[in-house]
Design a protein around this motif. Structure first.
Motif, PDB file in Angstrom:
ATOM      1  N   ILE A  75      11.334  -4.429  10.449  1.00 60.78           N
ATOM      2  CA  ILE A  75      10.295  -5.126  10.937  1.00 60.78           C
ATOM      3  C   ILE A  75      10.298  -6.474   9.588  1.00 60.78           C
ATOM      4  O   ILE A  75       9.394  -7.599   9.838  1.00 60.78           O
ATOM      5  N   ASP A  76      11.136  -6.544   8.465  1.00 65.24           N
ATOM      6  CA  ASP A  76      11.155  -7.117   7.248  1.00 65.24           C
ATOM      7  C   ASP A  76      11.930  -8.461   8.506  1.00 65.24           C
ATOM      8  O   ASP A  76      10.716  -9.842   8.497  1.00 65.24           O
ATOM      9  N   GLY A 130      -1.880  -0.421   8.320  1.00 70.01           N
ATOM     10  CA  GLY A 130      -1.124   0.204   7.433  1.00 70.01           C
ATOM     11  C   GLY A 130       0.255   0.049   7.167  1.00 70.01           C
ATOM     12  O   GLY A 130       0.642   0.152   5.918  1.00 70.01           O
ATOM     13  N   ARG A 131       1.288   0.030   7.852  1.00 70.98           N
ATOM     14  CA  ARG A 131       3.110  -0.129   8.173  1.00 70.98           C
ATOM     15  C   ARG A 131       2.515  -1.742   7.629  1.00 70.98           C
ATOM     16  O   ARG A 131       4.048  -1.880   7.214  1.00 70.98           O
ATOM     17  N   ILE A 132       1.824  -2.292   8.425  1.00 74.93           N
ATOM     18  CA  ILE A 132       2.100  -4.045   8.260  1.00 74.93           C
ATOM     19  C   ILE A 132       2.477  -3.778   6.460  1.00 74.93           C
ATOM     20  O   ILE A 132       2.907  -5.011   6.388  1.00 74.93           O
ATOM     21  N   SER A 192       5.794  -4.900   0.885  1.00 76.14           N
ATOM     22  CA  SER A 192       7.595  -4.833  -0.321  1.00 76.14           C
ATOM     23  C   SER A 192       8.177  -6.088   0.321  1.00 76.14           C
ATOM     24  O   SER A 192       9.518  -6.544  -0.961  1.00 76.14           O
ATOM     25  N   ARG A 225       1.473  -3.780  16.610  1.00 81.64           N
ATOM     26  CA  ARG A 225       2.329  -2.254  17.712  1.00 81.64           C
ATOM     27  C   ARG A 225       2.030  -1.407  16.338  1.00 81.64           C
ATOM     28  O   ARG A 225       1.384  -0.638  16.298  1.00 81.64           O
ATOM     29  N   LEU A 226       2.242  -2.029  15.162  1.00 76.75           N
ATOM     30  CA  LEU A 226       2.911  -1.308  14.030  1.00 76.75           C
ATOM     31  C   LEU A 226       1.055  -0.897  13.671  1.00 76.75           C
ATOM     32  O   LEU A 226       1.633  -0.027  12.556  1.00 76.75           O
ATOM     33  N   GLY A 227       0.590  -1.474  13.385  1.00 80.77           N
ATOM     34  CA  GLY A 227      -0.565  -0.975  13.303  1.00 80.77           C
ATOM     35  C   GLY A 227      -0.994  -1.440  11.164  1.00 80.77           C
ATOM     36  O   GLY A 227      -0.151  -1.960  10.609  1.00 80.77           O
ATOM     37  N   ASP A 238       2.422  -2.114   3.897  1.00 78.56           N
ATOM     38  CA  ASP A 238       3.514  -2.000   3.281  1.00 78.56           C
ATOM     39  C   ASP A 238       4.360  -2.402   3.427  1.00 78.56           C
ATOM     40  O   ASP A 238       4.999  -2.714   2.856  1.00 78.56           O
ATOM     41  N   SER A 239       4.773  -3.132   4.239  1.00 73.43           N
ATOM     42  CA  SER A 239       5.615  -4.106   4.914  1.00 73.43           C
ATOM     43  C   SER A 239       5.947  -5.654   4.135  1.00 73.43           C
ATOM     44  O   SER A 239       6.404  -5.820   3.355  1.00 73.43           O
TER      45      SER A 239
END
Length: 205
Positions: free
Chosen positions: A7-8, A38-40, A46, A34-36, A42-43
């Protein structure tokens, strides 16, 4: 620098393709959607913590020099870039060329040299009735990367096992690609590509 995840890589590549700057709308219009949310988020957090992206005042993001150095530094040898990319995940030469923004013919030659130096492994895969070559990094390749990161690229070179036949290799690989892209039957494709592979083995390329 910490290892990049898939994802990074996608996020940074999105920024690289937009001259180093991207925003939420760009993410929304990309495959990252597609990841949503929340996940984006978080990435992104990071990547920011690792100083790979900066948050701008207008809410957009910028790719940092540290991120560019990870895979897109023109001063970095191509073989190092390929190993770094394969440390993220396995890729075909087509995908390697796409992410590194390098001609596929150059990747073919470099990846073959890495294979001959036993730093990457090729594994044929069937995708949509096509046979594609996927490459993954071997422990020897990971060890070489760690040494290079510790001691510097200038102190280490990849042994050039490439022979004068590299041009023949590039031609054969292109023929195989053309065959796989054609509309002939899968059985016929496998028969022809098998014969071409035998030629490569006979030529030791």
């Amino acid at each position: 620098m910490s290892k990049l995840g898939p994802i990074d890589l996608e996020i940074l590549f999105l920024g690289i393709n937009r001259d180093g700057r991207f925003n939420e709308e760009n993410i929304e219009n990309s495959s990252l959607k597609r990841l949503g949310v929340g996940r984006i988020l978080d990435s992104l957090a990071s990547l920011k913590d690792r100083k790979l992206i900066d948050l701008n005042k207008d809410g957009s993001f910028s790719i940092t020099d540290l991120a560019r150095h990870s895979l897109w530094d023109n001063k970095m040898p191509l073989w190092v870039k390929v190993l770094k990319l394969l440390e993220v995940k396995s890729f075909t030469t087509e995908d390697i060329a796409k992410y590194l923004k390098i001609q596929e013919e150059k990747i073919d030659i470099e990846i073959e040299n890495l294979r001959k130096n036993q730093m990457v492994l090729m594994a044929p895969q069937r995708v949509d009735e096509r046979i594609v070559k996927s490459y993954e990094i071997l422990p020897e390749g990971i060890e070489k990367l760690r040494i290079v990161e510790k001691e510097g690229v200038e102190k280490h070179q990849l042994g050039n096992n490439a022979k004068p036949q590299v041009e023949i290799l590039a031609i054969i690989n292109q023929v195989i690609k053309d065959i796989n892209d054609s509309e002939i039957t899968l059985e016929k494709k496998e028969s022809i590509t098998s014969k071409l592979s035998q030629i490569k083995e006979k030529l030791e390329i």
